[in-house]
Design a protein around this motif. Structure first.
Motif, mmCIF file in Angstrom:
data_model
loop_
_atom_site.group_PDB
_atom_site.id
_atom_site.type_symbol
_atom_site.label_atom_id
_atom_site.label_comp_id
_atom_site.label_asym_id
_atom_site.label_seq_id
_atom_site.Cartn_x
_atom_site.Cartn_y
_atom_site.Cartn_z
ATOM 1 N N ASP A 247 9.929 -65.109 14.741
ATOM 2 C CA ASP A 247 8.887 -65.898 15.400
ATOM 3 C C ASP A 247 8.703 -65.511 16.861
ATOM 4 N N TRP A 248 9.736 -64.944 17.480
ATOM 5 C CA TRP A 248 9.627 -64.538 18.881
ATOM 6 C C TRP A 248 8.673 -63.351 19.059
ATOM 7 N N ILE A 250 5.607 -63.044 17.658
ATOM 8 C CA ILE A 250 4.220 -63.378 17.330
ATOM 9 C C ILE A 250 3.229 -62.674 18.253
ATOM 10 N N GLU A 251 3.396 -62.851 19.543
ATOM 11 C CA GLU A 251 2.449 -62.274 20.502
ATOM 12 C C GLU A 251 2.474 -60.747 20.467
ATOM 13 N N LEU A 325 4.324 -75.778 16.803
ATOM 14 C CA LEU A 325 4.465 -74.832 17.909
ATOM 15 C C LEU A 325 4.097 -73.417 17.459
ATOM 16 N N ILE A 326 4.547 -73.036 16.271
ATOM 17 C CA ILE A 326 4.205 -71.715 15.739
ATOM 18 C C ILE A 326 2.692 -71.597 15.569
ATOM 19 N N LYS A 328 0.369 -73.233 17.156
ATOM 20 C CA LYS A 328 -0.290 -73.195 18.461
ATOM 21 C C LYS A 328 -0.169 -71.821 19.091
ATOM 22 N N ARG A 329 1.023 -71.247 19.068
ATOM 23 C CA ARG A 329 1.225 -69.912 19.649
ATOM 24 C C ARG A 329 0.351 -68.877 18.953
ATOM 25 N N PHE A 330 0.328 -68.939 17.623
ATOM 26 C CA PHE A 330 -0.466 -67.970 16.881
ATOM 27 C C PHE A 330 -1.949 -68.158 17.184
ATOM 28 N N VAL A 332 -3.383 -69.431 19.888
ATOM 29 C CA VAL A 332 -3.692 -68.976 21.247
ATOM 30 C C VAL A 332 -3.792 -67.453 21.282
ATOM 31 N N GLY A 333 -2.837 -66.778 20.633
ATOM 32 C CA GLY A 333 -2.843 -65.319 20.619
ATOM 33 C C GLY A 333 -4.075 -64.757 19.930
#
Length: 363
Positions: A247-248, A250-251, A325-326, A328-330, A332-333
């Motif tokens: 998961d770290w 993703i970006e 959280l996963i 949201k991060r995905f 945003v990216g």
């Protein structure tokens, strides 16, 4: 006499650690040591390599119909049963239990294919009652796993789809997909093809453990680049995302995919139905003993306290703070890199049955 279970550990080039029987079997099997070969010098030798065996699939159809609201397709074709890539988390593993085989090592070493898939597909598409809808390849097992290089079952299926002007999508971890650009490219130009590459990590060492016989991350991104350059709508799937494992990244994965030419991206949270729960736990303990407990705890936090929840609408993305959280991060990216392109609407209007017009004119 002491009889103890023998733990062989991970096999080089294979994903599952064990080969436990399927959930429908009445008896279990455990490799044991009765102590009689205690002085045998072979005791310390690594276990023999497991070779891939290819059997025949005798099913009378190749098109499978889907009624799941969680996936964006109604029809699919899986040229192979079982998958040599060896991804321990593969949600298709439990299907091997229907054949009296293990979802573990059997799934990645005892494979099946349909040598006459192209002929069967041609017959199905020629049926006057057939209603064309996009066909998805690679929804269960990978159409471009290593044996495809020699068997060419997937290529033959694509040739028939092109012959009928029938739209299709492909999901794969195999860079071999670029071999068939001579078919996929022209079909994409007519609005009848799209491809997704599954890119789960950019770390070569992690990929070797997660997907031992799949194409390397670099080769998959090269495939994205080649497909995109050829004008094929190409997306990437980060599937699965595993908390505390990949998961770290993703970006990083999204950025690399955008640079390679991908126009859209999606993800699936780790799924652990049926036997995969135990297979995944064994895999964690073998390869990541320092964080196995932590990973399983995080997975449970995305599944309401369980290792898996099959509820429609939840099984792909999970729920709870960790899953949110996963997501949201995905999200945003994807928005930042403009990887939020819509799935292409594939053209169904050109579907034709070769020779049908000529045959009708003779009546």
């Amino acid at each position: 006499m002491n009889i103890n279970a023998v733990e062989l550990g991970p096999r080089k080039g294979r994903g599952a650690v064990t080969n436990k029987v399927g959930r429908f079997e009445r008896q279990d099997r455990v490799l044991t040591d009765d102590g009689w070969d205690i002085h045998d010098p072979r005791r310390d030798e690594p276990p023999p390599k497991l070779r891939t065996v290819l059997g025949i699939d005798t099913a009378k159809t190749v098109i499978a119909r889907n009624k799941s609201p969680d996936v964006p397709f109604d029809q699919s074709i899986n040229p192979y049963r079982g998958c040599e890539h060896g991804c321990v988390y593969c949600f298709a593993r439990p299907t091997h239990a229907y054949y009296g085989l293990s979802s573990g090592l059997d799934f990645e070493t005892r494979l099946f294919h349909k040598p006459d898939a192209a002929q069967v597909l041609r017959r199905e598409l020629s049926n006057p009652k057939y209603v064309p809808k996009p066909i998805a390849l690679g929804t269960n097992t990978d159409p471009y796993q290593p044996i495809e290089k020699a068997e060419e079952t997937t290529r033959q299926v694509l040739q028939v789809l092109a012959e009928f002007n029938h739209p299709f999508t492909i999901v794969t971890k195999g860079a071999l997909v670029t071999r068939d650009l001579d078919i996929i490219g022209p079909m994409a130009e007519k609005g009848m093809a799209a491809v997704w590459l599954s890119v789960t990590t950019l770390d070569r060492k992690l990929a070797n453990v997660m997907e031992p016989r799949a194409s390397t991350p670099t080769k998959r991104l090269d495939a994205v680049r080649a497909l995109s350059k050829a004008g094929v709508p190409t997306g990437i799937l980060m599937a699965p995302i595993i908390p505390a494992i990949n998961d770290w990244e993703i970006e990083r994965v999204l950025e690399a995919s955008k640079e390679a030419g991908a126009d859209r991206a999606g993800y699936v949270l780790l799924r652990l139905p049926h036997e995969i729960k135990d297979l995944f736990t064994e895999w964690l303990e073998a390869h990541f003993p320092d964080r196995a407990t932590r990973v399983l705890s995080l997975v449970k936090q995305t599944r309401g306290g369980k290792l898996y929840d099959s509820t429609w609408g939840k099984r792909q993305r999970g729920e709870g703070p960790v899953a949110d959280l996963i997501a949201k991060r995905f999200g945003v990216g994807v928005r930042k890199l403009r990887l939020d392109g819509a799935r292409p609407d594939l053209d169904l209007s050109r579907f034709t049955v070769p020779g049908r017009a000529e045959q009708l004119s003779l009546l």
